[in-house]
Design a protein around this motif. Structure first.
Motif, PDB file in Angstrom:
ATOM      1  N   ASP A  89       0.900  -1.280   0.178  1.00 19.07           N
ATOM      2  CA  ASP A  89       0.273  -0.544  -0.040  1.00 19.07           C
ATOM      3  C   ASP A  89       1.074   1.494  -0.207  1.00 19.07           C
ATOM      4  O   ASP A  89       0.451   2.305  -0.527  1.00 19.07           O
ATOM      5  N   ASP A 250      -8.741   4.777  -2.035  1.00 21.48           N
ATOM      6  CA  ASP A 250      -8.824   5.006  -3.372  1.00 21.48           C
ATOM      7  C   ASP A 250      -8.778   3.729  -3.366  1.00 21.48           C
ATOM      8  O   ASP A 250      -8.682   2.220  -3.833  1.00 21.48           O
ATOM      9  N   ILE A 251      -7.180   3.487  -3.359  1.00 24.41           N
ATOM     10  CA  ILE A 251      -6.066   2.638  -3.370  1.00 24.41           C
ATOM     11  C   ILE A 251      -6.196   1.624  -2.327  1.00 24.41           C
ATOM     12  O   ILE A 251      -6.105   0.687  -2.562  1.00 24.41           O
ATOM     13  N   LYS A 253      -8.199   1.144  -0.476  1.00 24.45           N
ATOM     14  CA  LYS A 253     -10.076   0.418  -0.496  1.00 24.45           C
ATOM     15  C   LYS A 253      -9.815  -0.626  -1.567  1.00 24.45           C
ATOM     16  O   LYS A 253     -10.422  -2.171  -1.534  1.00 24.45           O
ATOM     17  N   THR A 254      -9.687  -0.709  -2.753  1.00 24.45           N
ATOM     18  CA  THR A 254      -8.905  -1.723  -3.834  1.00 24.45           C
ATOM     19  C   THR A 254      -8.237  -2.444  -3.948  1.00 24.45           C
ATOM     20  O   THR A 254      -8.042  -3.369  -3.652  1.00 24.45           O
ATOM     21  N   GLN A 255      -7.198  -2.083  -2.988  1.00 22.00           N
ATOM     22  CA  GLN A 255      -6.314  -2.955  -2.682  1.00 22.00           C
ATOM     23  C   GLN A 255      -6.352  -3.641  -1.631  1.00 22.00           C
ATOM     24  O   GLN A 255      -5.835  -5.419  -1.074  1.00 22.00           O
ATOM     25  N   GLU A 257      -9.262  -5.029  -0.378  1.00 21.56           N
ATOM     26  CA  GLU A 257     -10.661  -5.589  -0.085  1.00 21.56           C
ATOM     27  C   GLU A 257     -12.282  -4.797   0.836  1.00 21.56           C
ATOM     28  O   GLU A 257     -12.694  -5.177   1.165  1.00 21.56           O
ATOM     29  N   PRO A 260     -15.895   0.100  -1.944  1.00 19.09           N
ATOM     30  CA  PRO A 260     -15.703   1.720  -1.785  1.00 19.09           C
ATOM     31  C   PRO A 260     -16.643   2.863  -0.977  1.00 19.09           C
ATOM     32  O   PRO A 260     -15.966   3.821  -1.137  1.00 19.09           O
TER      33      PRO A 260
END
Length: 421
Positions: A89, A250-251, A253-255, A257, A260
């Protein structure tokens, strides 16, 4: 009769001192108004210096990112799941987020009883694993040696930087660099000693009571994998911090799981917004100070204008004689306005001088007190620019105060004034 004619100013002084009590009471309003303005401005500066002093040493355009339990189920994971940020992250944020000035991660060691040892001496202090970029966000005062650098983290060196209180407990006031201390049972060589510029903002313990280790070294010794406990990010000057917050969340949350729209999985401490709030508060305080101060000064100026009106009325016959002898309108106007200017200048400059003296006296008294981390009033003073501005306002006000009485004096007809008893 020229402006610098000594006879002219002798006559003005004689007119002012003809009724000393009235002149003194008239000057009192202007004196008090400018004195209050100077004291309020100095006090506002003192409070501003104190607050910013308490926040000194921490990047103003910065945020702190921490984790929390998820607030939404997502991709088979239940609501309330615990999660951790990881090295990937940090790398993704460094590579993909625009507008950052410094990005650092931090992990914490156990603060057990007497966890820092040197020979027979020991103490209980916070342990923090950091990257070199951390010291660009939370900037300390370097007392001895150096800070942790890229080579330390790259080679996972067993070195450390200690805070002032740790230094004092284990080594007194001596330079500790080169000596070894035991941190939670592992030996580290001291390469530097630091102190905080202010202890009002700190992360997991005061800087003076902390031991800083290279992030990579501490992550290895903790045996917790690639977990990191929080992120510190500062933005470039003038870059909107909210854009950085949006990109970072955003990064993460995406990495990891995370839904959003999850409202609680990522906690953001927006220090930039808090600093901006202080800025707006001080702007409001400055506006209020000038409003109150100028109101007090205006009351004094109105008093001078009224007295000059009375003076013109009393000198109607004298003004008529002057007009009859050929005095030009400019001579009459300049005479009255000069008297108003002298009254205002005498009262105002006395108030300005006294105000600066009081502020200097208070400043000396504060300087004589022992230093404190929680001082909210520091170095009250009025800058030379503010003093010049106040003087200019004062002199202009004096001229304006005499304008209406002077205009009235010019309208007096010579024949009517001479007839008046």
């Amino acid at each position: 009769m020229g402006f610098f004619d000594i006879d002219r100013w002798t006559e003005i002084w004689a007119t002012i001192t003809r009724n000393k009590t009235r002149s003194l009471l008239t000057c009192l309003g202007v004196f008090w108004g400018i004195l209050m303005l100077v004291l309020l401005l100095g006090s506002g500066t003192g409070m501003k210096n104190g607050i910013w002093g308490m926040l000194d040493g921490f990047a103003t355009n910065s945020i702190i990112i921490m984790t929390d339990r998820t607030g939404e189920p997502y991709k088979g994971f239940n609501k309330g799941r615990s999660w951790n940020m990881r090295n990937r992250d940090l790398q993704s944020i460094e590579d993909n987020v625009q507008g950052t000035d410094a990005v650092s991660a931090m992990i914490f060691g156990d603060r057990t009883e007497k966890n820092i040892v040197y020979g027979q001496l020991s103490g209980t202090y916070s342990i923090k694993g950091v990257f070199p970029a951390n010291f660009r966000i939370e900037t300390p005062i370097l007392r001895y040696g150096r800070l942790i650098n890229e080579i330390d983290t790259g080679e996972k060196r067993k070195v450390c930087v200690i805070g002032r209180d740790v230094n004092k407990t284990l080594f007194g006031d001596e330079d500790p660099c080169g000596k070894y201390i035991r941190v939670n049972g592992i030996y580290y060589q001291i390469v530097g000693s630091v102190d905080a510029k202010s202890n009002s903002v700190n992360i997991n313990g005061r800087t003076a009571e902390s031991v800083f280790l290279p992030f990579t070294t501490m992550q290895q010794t903790l045996n917790q994998g690639d977990i990191l406990h929080l992120l510190l990010i500062s933005g470039q000057r003038g870059y909107p911090i909210q854009h950085i917050i949006d990109d970072v969340t955003d990064i993460l949350k995406t990495q990891n799981e995370i839904a959003p729209n999850d409202p609680q999985a990522i906690r953001v401490m927006n220090l930039a917004a808090q600093f901006a709030t202080f800025e707006m508060l001080f702007i409001g305080i400055d506006f209020l100070i000038w409003l109150v101060g100028m109101g007090s000064l205006l009351a004094g100026i109105i008093g001078i204008s009224n007295i000059m009106m009375v003076t013109v009325r009393e000198r109607t016959r004298e003004i008529g004689v002057r007009r009859a002898l050929g005095a030009k309108p400019f001579n009459i106007i300049s005479q009255v306005m000069s008297e108003s200017l002298v009254l205002t200048a005498l009262a105002g400059l006395t108030g300005l001088t006294l105000g600066v003296f009081i502020l200097d006296l208070v400043n000396r008294m504060l300087a004589a007190q022992p230093p404190s981390d929680n001082t909210i009033f520091l170095n009250p003073q009025v800058s030379i620019q503010t003093a010049l501005a106040a003087t200019a306002v004062l002199l202009i006000s004096g001229l304006v105060a005499g304008l209406i009485p002077a205009w009235r004096a010019m309208k007096i007809k010579a024949i009517d004034a001479i007839r008046e008893e």
